[in-house]
Design a protein around this motif. Structure first.
Motif, PDB file in Angstrom:
ATOM      1  N   VAL A  37       0.836  -1.198   0.000  1.00 20.28           N
ATOM      2  CA  VAL A  37       0.000   0.000   0.000  1.00 20.28           C
ATOM      3  C   VAL A  37       0.871   1.249   0.000  1.00 20.28           C
ATOM      4  N   TRP A  38       1.916   1.247   0.824  1.00 22.12           N
ATOM      5  CA  TRP A  38       2.807   2.414   0.883  1.00 22.12           C
ATOM      6  C   TRP A  38       3.405   2.696  -0.489  1.00 22.12           C
ATOM      7  N   ASP A  39       4.016   1.696  -1.095  1.00 27.69           N
ATOM      8  CA  ASP A  39       4.683   1.906  -2.381  1.00 27.69           C
ATOM      9  C   ASP A  39       3.684   2.294  -3.466  1.00 27.69           C
ATOM     10  N   GLY A  40       2.521   1.623  -3.473  1.00 30.17           N
ATOM     11  CA  GLY A  40       1.511   1.940  -4.477  1.00 30.17           C
ATOM     12  C   GLY A  40       0.953   3.342  -4.305  1.00 30.17           C
ATOM     13  N   CYS A  41       0.756   3.765  -3.064  1.00 28.10           N
ATOM     14  CA  CYS A  41       0.235   5.110  -2.814  1.00 28.10           C
ATOM     15  C   CYS A  41       1.239   6.176  -3.236  1.00 28.10           C
ATOM     16  N   VAL A  42       2.496   5.989  -2.900  1.00 30.19           N
ATOM     17  CA  VAL A  42       3.500   6.979  -3.299  1.00 30.19           C
ATOM     18  C   VAL A  42       3.495   7.139  -4.815  1.00 30.19           C
ATOM     19  N   GLU A  43       3.463   6.031  -5.534  1.00 28.81           N
ATOM     20  CA  GLU A  43       3.463   6.088  -7.004  1.00 28.81           C
ATOM     21  C   GLU A  43       2.213   6.796  -7.533  1.00 28.81           C
TER      22      GLU A  43
END
Length: 280
Positions: free
Chosen positions: A118-124
């Motif tokens: 979720v963290w990586d996907g949200c940042v992107e």
């Protein structure tokens, strides 16, 4: 700091006309909740024009789709790309009316508890959303939720975590929303409060909740608002604070009727005014 504004979340039981009349009578601004608009595109545009023509100042927008990943309160669509596209459409809907305002967002969560995904996907996705917001002349404000909503509606449960994600997104049109109801029990909050990229602050009072939607009028709970508002003022924050009360599935719901809700709003405005004066 500006006078206390109202969110259309708080005024959920009222009509749009009642919202505008209340704001005009009390001299306060309004945060728009997109879900309160008509599902009919033409009628929704008429409602936005009505708000614009009323003269009520608008502080911020709560889009219909709040999260990049699914949340317990809004699990569909499940595809983050589709949710991103819905957020981008909300930016486009509001930008002709109120350029420069922030749209509030949460991360959502992964049903398996994969916070890293979720963290990586949200940042992107937030980087894409921030660029789109800049092109439309708008801003995006990221909010951390409370620990009870961890891995249900969010993977952020402290304000400092939201600050870290905003730093990772690293875009001038992407900043923060501080909801003191969600964050007040964070032991590090007073030291992490900063006006840097803080676009909006939300308030409701806390007592031990009896449902997920059991927020109280200001002064009816335990949050040390005087100290927190003082810290906000000391940080240099001079933006809006918005009353965001959820109140249902409890026997003394503030949403039970219009007079009860309006009394809670008036009480909250009076308390906020007193705390703001003493806090500064």
């Amino acid at each position: 700091m500006q006078p206390l504004a109202l969110s259309q979340i708080t005024t959920s039981p009222l009509t749009l006309e009642q919202d505008l009349q209340l704001c005009l009578r009390l001299g306060c601004a309004l945060e728009i909740a997109e879900k309160k608009l008509s599902d009919d595109t033409g009628r929704a545009r008429e409602q936005l024009e009505q708000i614009k023509e009323s003269g009520v100042r608008i502080t911020s927008i709560q889009p219909r789709t709040l999260t990049i990943f699914p949340s317990a309160s809004a699990p569909q669509p499940s595809n983050p790309q589709l949710r991103l596209e819905q957020l981008m459409m909300s930016v486009e809907r509001f930008s002709p009316f109120w350029p420069g305002l922030p749209l509030i967002t949460n991360t959502g969560a992964d049903s398996s508890g994969n916070e890293a995904r979720v963290w990586d996907g949200c940042v992107e996705h937030y980087q894409t959303l921030a660029v789109h917001a800049e092109r439309q002349g708008m801003h995006i404000a990221l909010e951390a939720l409370g620990p009870s909503l961890m891995n249900r509606n969010s993977v952020l449960f402290t304000f400092s975590q939201a600050q870290a994600m905003a730093s990772a997104v690293n875009h001038p049109h992407f900043g923060l929303c501080l909801d003191l109801y969600n964050s007040w029990q964070d032991a590090g909050l007073l030291t992490s409060i900063s006006a840097h990229k803080l676009f909006i602050v939300q308030l409701a009072d806390w007592r031990r909740p009896r449902s997920l939607h059991d927020r109280r009028a200001l002064g009816d709970g335990e949050i040390p608002f005087k100290a927190l508002l003082g810290a906000l003022a000391a940080s240099g924050y001079a933006g809006d604070c918005v009353l965001e009360i959820f109140s249902e599935s409890v026997d003394d719901s503030l949403w039970q009727d219009a007079p009860t809700l309006i009394q809670a709003v008036e009480q909250s405005i009076a308390a906020f005014s007193e705390w703001s004066v003493h806090g500064q």
